[in-house]
Design an enzyme around this catalytic site. Structure first.
Site, PDB file in Angstrom:
ATOM      1  N   CYS A  79       0.887  -1.159   0.000  1.00 24.37           N
ATOM      2  CA  CYS A  79       0.000   0.000   0.000  1.00 24.37           C
ATOM      3  C   CYS A  79       0.929   1.214   0.000  1.00 24.37           C
ATOM      4  CB  CYS A  79      -0.903   0.019   1.235  1.00 24.37           C
ATOM      5  SG  CYS A  79      -1.877   1.528   1.349  1.00 24.37           S
ATOM      6  N   CYS A 106      -0.764   4.354   2.174  1.00 25.71           N
ATOM      7  CA  CYS A 106      -0.890   4.309   3.644  1.00 25.71           C
ATOM      8  C   CYS A 106      -0.447   2.937   4.140  1.00 25.71           C
ATOM      9  CB  CYS A 106      -2.287   4.720   4.117  1.00 25.71           C
ATOM     10  SG  CYS A 106      -3.688   3.870   3.367  1.00 25.71           S
ATOM     11  N   SER A 107      -1.361   2.091   4.560  1.00 26.88           N
ATOM     12  CA  SER A 107      -0.935   0.821   5.164  1.00 26.88           C
ATOM     13  C   SER A 107      -1.992  -0.263   4.992  1.00 26.88           C
ATOM     14  CB  SER A 107      -0.649   1.036   6.651  1.00 26.88           C
ATOM     15  OG  SER A 107      -1.776   1.626   7.279  1.00 26.88           O
ATOM     16  N   CYS A 108      -2.784  -0.192   3.912  1.00 26.62           N
ATOM     17  CA  CYS A 108      -3.873  -1.152   3.708  1.00 26.62           C
ATOM     18  C   CYS A 108      -3.327  -2.585   3.675  1.00 26.62           C
ATOM     19  CB  CYS A 108      -4.607  -0.841   2.415  1.00 26.62           C
ATOM     20  SG  CYS A 108      -5.352   0.805   2.464  1.00 26.62           S
TER      21      CYS A 108
END
Lengths: 210, 218
Positions: free
Chosen positions: A110, A113-115
């Site tokens: 991702c 962000c941090s999906c």
């Protein structure tokens, strides 16, 4: 709020306690206002510490390795297929499983962000959320794989899935050779977290402790 | 926004450092931040894209210097203040100083499982899908100052629609308080050299999940 040291291992005691105090104050305010229930917060933290983790994803992969109909269903609609495994926590509507083959290796990132598929892999590790991984995975995935000690044949297609929406991706790693006839439980032990992100491969039987 | 969060393709951040046997949380406060975020999301304080945008809008030097959950805490505090749930003087005092602004619901211990189950982002379609698998598409050359999920490296690029994921809430609209504005969502795949030029790894293919407004037929 004050800047905060990037690496949690290099935090100074004073900064750390300041962070703790600020977060505690925030929780106090939210609790006093009735927005949050500390008992519910306790339960969430406990669930992520003890229940939700890559064992869930490993069970899905092991089933796919042993049950061709399940594998087909998983690749068609991972959310629906995982829901049929009662012991795995419910996943959101948007899980997609992508299969590694002899010609293609999948890797998930991702960049924005941090999906990450929390329900099947637990919370993402720090490296997954870090600038080095997010910046390089899409441009130099073989270099990133080298950081993980993984080297793939130079003709293998590398497919990087950037999780830019609410879709979540689970890599279905290749079943290691020499595991014919193994039980799902034994196979699940070969399925590492990183093999389901695509920065690793499933362990071979030789890598397992005797 | 063209922010520091949009990291795909940047150089200079170095090697990926892996921590062996990493715990879910390194410090107790990290778990509290995650749980508060989860609880506020369940309560309907804001949407996940508001959380993302609040972090993207942090000064770049703050974004880079903050550890992951500290960034969450900073974004959460920003949203709490901007949306009138908590005032700056309350943060300074460490206590509530005035009554709460009502929220639609509250996450209590008996419904924690519901609060941990990911919500669905499927929405009722407003129009038929414009694209189908196999279509050649070009991503838009857009640079909104607000939240978008079209990464910079994938703008104005030629790709192929591979999957249709149904109709979803549109982050660009959600994060600007314009409602769900449902849009079709596609996986679009690009050749590495379309993105990174002739020197790219010839075996590389990259996909993004692109909402329909990010795409036009090529």
């Amino acid at each position: 709020m004050a800047d905060h040291d990037h690496d949690p291992h290099h935090e100074h005691g004073s900064e750390l306690s300041e962070t703790q105090l600020r977060v505690r104050a925030l929780e106090t305010i939210l609790t006093e206002k009735g927005y949050v229930d500390p008992a519910a917060l306790d339960a969430i933290v406990e669930a992520y510490e003890t229940k939700v983790g890559p064992r869930n994803g490993a069970a899905v992969v092991a089933r796919a390795w042993t049950d061709p109909a399940f594998k087909q269903a998983l690749l068609k609609d991972a959310t629906a297929a995982v829901a049929t495994l009662g012991h795995v926590s419910p996943v959101g509507d948007h899980l997609v499983a992508v299969e590694n083959t002899s010609g293609r290796h999948n890797m998930v990132v991702c960049t924005l962000c941090s999906c990450y598929p929390w329900e099947v892999l637990g919370l993402p590790p720090v490296w997954y959320k870090s600038a080095p991984y997010r910046s390089r995975a899409v441009k130099d995935p073989r270099g990133v794989l080298a950081d993980f000690g993984v080297s793939l044949p130079k003709e293998t297609e590398i497919r990087v899935w950037d999780s830019t929406a609410e879709t979540r991706f689970l890599v279905l790693p290749t079943r290691p050779a020499g595991t014919e006839g193994w039980s799902e439980e034994r196979l699940a032990d070969l399925v590492t977290r990183d093999s389901m992100i695509g920065t690793g491969l499933a362990r071979s039987p030789a890598e397992m402790p005797r | 926004m063209n922010g520091i969060h949009d990291m795909g393709g940047m150089d200079g951040f170095g090697k990926v450092e892996v921590e062996a046997n990493e715990p879910p949380f390194h410090e107790r406060w990290e778990g509290r931040v995650l749980a508060m975020q989860r609880a506020l999301g369940y309560a309907g304080a804001w949407h996940i894209d508001d959380s993302r945008f609040s972090q993207e809008a942090l000064p770049p030097q703050t974004y880079l210097a903050a550890s992951y959950y500290w960034r969450w805490a900073l974004g959460m505090q920003k949203n709490l203040i901007e949306r009138g749930f908590v005032a700056a003087d309350e943060i300074a005092a460490g206590h509530a100083l005035r009554p709460a602004k009502p929220l639609p619901r509250k996450l209590t211990a008996d419904v924690v499982q519901a609060g941990m189950t990911r919500s669905s982002f499927f929405r009722q379609q407003q129009a038929p899908a414009r694209f189908k698998p196999g279509d050649r598409v070009r991503t838009m050359n857009i640079h909104p100052q607000t939240h978008t999920r079209l990464p910079r490296y994938a703008r104005d690029k030629l790709g192929t629609v591979e999957l249709i994921h149904g109709c979803h809430a549109f982050p660009d609209s959600v994060a600007t308080d314009r409602g769900d504005d449902p849009q079709w969502l596609y996986t679009v795949v690009f050749d590495g050299c379309e993105i990174w030029g002739a020197d790219a790894d010839p075996t590389l293919k990259i996909s993004i999940d692109a909402f329909e407004p990010y795409l036009e037929l090529a």
